[in-house]
Design a protein around this motif. Structure first.
Motif, PDB file in Angstrom:
ATOM      1  N   LYS A 277       0.891  -1.170  -0.003  1.00 51.55           N
ATOM      2  CA  LYS A 277       0.132   0.089   0.129  1.00 51.55           C
ATOM      3  C   LYS A 277       0.925   1.190   0.203  1.00 51.55           C
ATOM      4  CE  LYS A 277      -3.714  -2.018   2.714  1.00 51.55           C
ATOM      5  NZ  LYS A 277      -4.690  -1.914   3.779  1.00 51.55           N
TER       6      LYS A 277
ATOM      7  N   SER B 250       9.495  -6.304  12.966  1.00 52.63           N
ATOM      8  CA  SER B 250       8.147  -5.912  13.093  1.00 52.63           C
ATOM      9  C   SER B 250       7.308  -6.998  13.648  1.00 52.63           C
ATOM     10  CB  SER B 250       7.546  -5.401  11.740  1.00 52.63           C
ATOM     11  OG  SER B 250       8.139  -4.440  11.124  1.00 52.63           O
TER      12      SER B 250
ATOM     13  N   TYR C 165       3.761  -8.793  13.493  1.00 54.25           N
ATOM     14  CA  TYR C 165       2.788  -8.930  12.530  1.00 54.25           C
ATOM     15  C   TYR C 165       1.513  -9.572  13.429  1.00 54.25           C
ATOM     16  CZ  TYR C 165       6.422  -8.253   9.309  1.00 54.25           C
ATOM     17  OH  TYR C 165       7.346  -7.645   8.631  1.00 54.25           O
TER      18      TYR C 165
ATOM     19  N   ARG D 280      -1.055  -7.526  11.250  1.00 55.26           N
ATOM     20  CA  ARG D 280      -0.767  -6.191  11.179  1.00 55.26           C
ATOM     21  C   ARG D 280       0.320  -6.029   9.960  1.00 55.26           C
ATOM     22  NH1 ARG D 280       0.708  -3.709  17.022  1.00 55.26           N
ATOM     23  NH2 ARG D 280       0.318  -1.749  15.619  1.00 55.26           N
ATOM     24  N   GLU D 281      -0.048  -4.845   9.565  1.00 56.10           N
ATOM     25  CA  GLU D 281       0.845  -4.504   8.294  1.00 56.10           C
ATOM     26  C   GLU D 281       2.293  -4.145   8.825  1.00 56.10           C
ATOM     27  OE1 GLU D 281      -1.410  -1.416   6.541  1.00 56.10           O
ATOM     28  OE2 GLU D 281      -2.542  -2.577   5.258  1.00 56.10           O
ATOM     29  N   ALA D 282       3.195  -4.005   7.879  1.00 57.19           N
ATOM     30  CA  ALA D 282       4.629  -3.496   8.305  1.00 57.19           C
ATOM     31  C   ALA D 282       4.786  -2.334   7.774  1.00 57.19           C
ATOM     32  CB  ALA D 282       5.751  -4.479   7.934  1.00 57.19           C
ATOM     33  N   HIS D 283       5.242  -1.327   8.489  1.00 58.23           N
ATOM     34  CA  HIS D 283       5.336   0.143   8.158  1.00 58.23           C
ATOM     35  C   HIS D 283       6.850   0.105   7.493  1.00 58.23           C
ATOM     36  CE1 HIS D 283       4.560   4.230   7.562  1.00 58.23           C
ATOM     37  NE2 HIS D 283       5.767   4.768   8.208  1.00 58.23           N
TER      38      HIS D 283
ATOM     39  N   ASP E   9       3.382   0.491   3.186  1.00 59.22           N
ATOM     40  CA  ASP E   9       2.981  -0.405   4.117  1.00 59.22           C
ATOM     41  C   ASP E   9       2.940  -1.831   3.299  1.00 59.22           C
ATOM     42  OD1 ASP E   9       2.945   1.246   6.248  1.00 59.22           O
ATOM     43  OD2 ASP E   9       0.932   1.862   5.910  1.00 59.22           O
TER      44      ASP E   9
END
Length: 348
Positions: free
Chosen positions: A107, A193, A195, A202-205, A211
């Motif tokens: 994203k 990260s 997850y 969860r997404e990784a920044h 992301d």
């Protein structure tokens, strides 16, 4: 390309331009173009389309060159890898099974100010090298539609794909997936990260704009039928970069550039008529008045030379008027500031 909707040609099968502007208004019509063509073109429409495309490149270059003091260097904003092996290659992720696709969901959130490009340079699948010509599907997860297909040549190698996707002041949400019918090495989007903190994936920044997360999905080959986030990327790893999208920004102000484009196209057509066409024209039975000058340094008073000189002067005037006092976007990622600008340019 957006320039195709900015300038049209009457009495042909081209789409009507959104601006309502036609090259015919400058005295260049389909009949005249047909008198100029060489064996390089099948008809006058092809000549017009070719010169319009070149004129857009010239116009874009002129605008960007003269705005360069206000632009940040057109280099990479971010460049990183998504997909890192968990521990080592003995850590295996079981195949999802036939009809199930896995990979990476990326994203980009450029906010509402920036025109950005996501460039995917290369991609690797941690699968056995006996797997060749693996189709990788690219889905727009906003529309849930297939937008591209990439053929991955052989498992376990880094394969250059060179694909670019534009995020025009909107969130770009893409999924790169393949049918998971073989076991893979476990990859996560980013080292360090968490997850599954809080009980959900969860997404990784990855960087200020990007992301990423693993994804599983099913598809009918055209649309996404279902999708779930995954901690792992099904053995996929890719290199990306984010850069400023100059072309997207120029298209956003295309209506202001249309008249300059018309004059630039006219100049290119007249130059073609004066240089290439005289010796190679397919229609030699029609006389084309090139015009002449009373002396070498004088302005031409008739014919194509005079028309070319007038079009070049009008191009200069239109471009100057457009650039004068232009306000640049309020985008501190790609532009240094929103200064007023004044420039003059000229075509030969």
């Amino acid at each position: 390309m957006c320039y195709e909707s900015l300038l049209g040609l009457r009495d042909c099968n081209l789409a009507e331009p959104s601006t309502g502007l036609y090259i015919d208004e400058l005295g260049i019509n389909n009949t005249f173009l047909g008198q100029l063509i060489t064996d390089q073109y099948n008809n006058g429409v092809e000549l017009f389309e070719d010169k319009r495309a070149f004129a857009w490149k010239k116009l874009s270059s002129d605008v960007l060159t003269r705005l360069s003091p206000m632009m940040k260097a057109d280099t990479i904003i971010e460049s990183k890898r998504v997909g890192q092996v968990v521990t080592d290659y003995s850590n295996i992720q079981t195949a999802l099974g036939a009809g199930n696709y896995g990979g990476i969901r990326v994203k980009i959130s450029p906010n509402t100010l920036s025109y950005l490009n996501l460039f995917i340079s290369d991609l690797t699948l941690a699968i056995d090298s006996s797997n060749t010509n693996v189709p990788i599907l690219v889905f727009d997860m906003t529309t849930l539609q297939l937008i591209d297909t990439i053929t991955y040549m052989a498992g376990g190698i880094e394969y250059y794909i060179g694909k670019e996707f534009a995020a025009k002041r909107r969130k770009l949400d893409l999924a790169f997936v393949y049918e998971s019918t073989m076991n893979t090495v476990k990859f996560i989007p980013k080292k360090g990260s968490c997850y599954d903190c809080g009980g959900s994936v969860r997404e990784a920044h990855i960087c200020p704009f990007v992301d990423a997360i693993g994804i599983n999905l099913t598809t009918d080959g055209v649309s996404v039928l279902s999708s779930t986030n995954n901690k792992y990327t099904t053995g996929m790893s890719l290199n990306y970069s984010v850069s400023c999208d100059r072309r997207g920004w120029l298209c956003s102000i295309g209506n202001q550039m249309s008249l300059a484009l018309a004059y630039a196209t006219a100049v290119e057509i007249y130059n073609y008529a004066l240089t290439v066409s005289p010796n190679q024209r397919a229609n030699t039975t029609v006389f084309v008045n090139k015009g002449n000058k009373p002396f070498a340094t004088a302005a031409a008073f008739e014919g194509i030379v005079a028309a070319r000189d007038i079009a070049a002067e009008q191009y200069n005037n239109e471009l100057t008027a457009m650039l004068q006092n232009m306000r640049l976007p309020d985008d501190n990622h790609c532009f240094d500031c929103r200064k007023n600008i004044k420039y003059v340019t000229a075509l030969p």
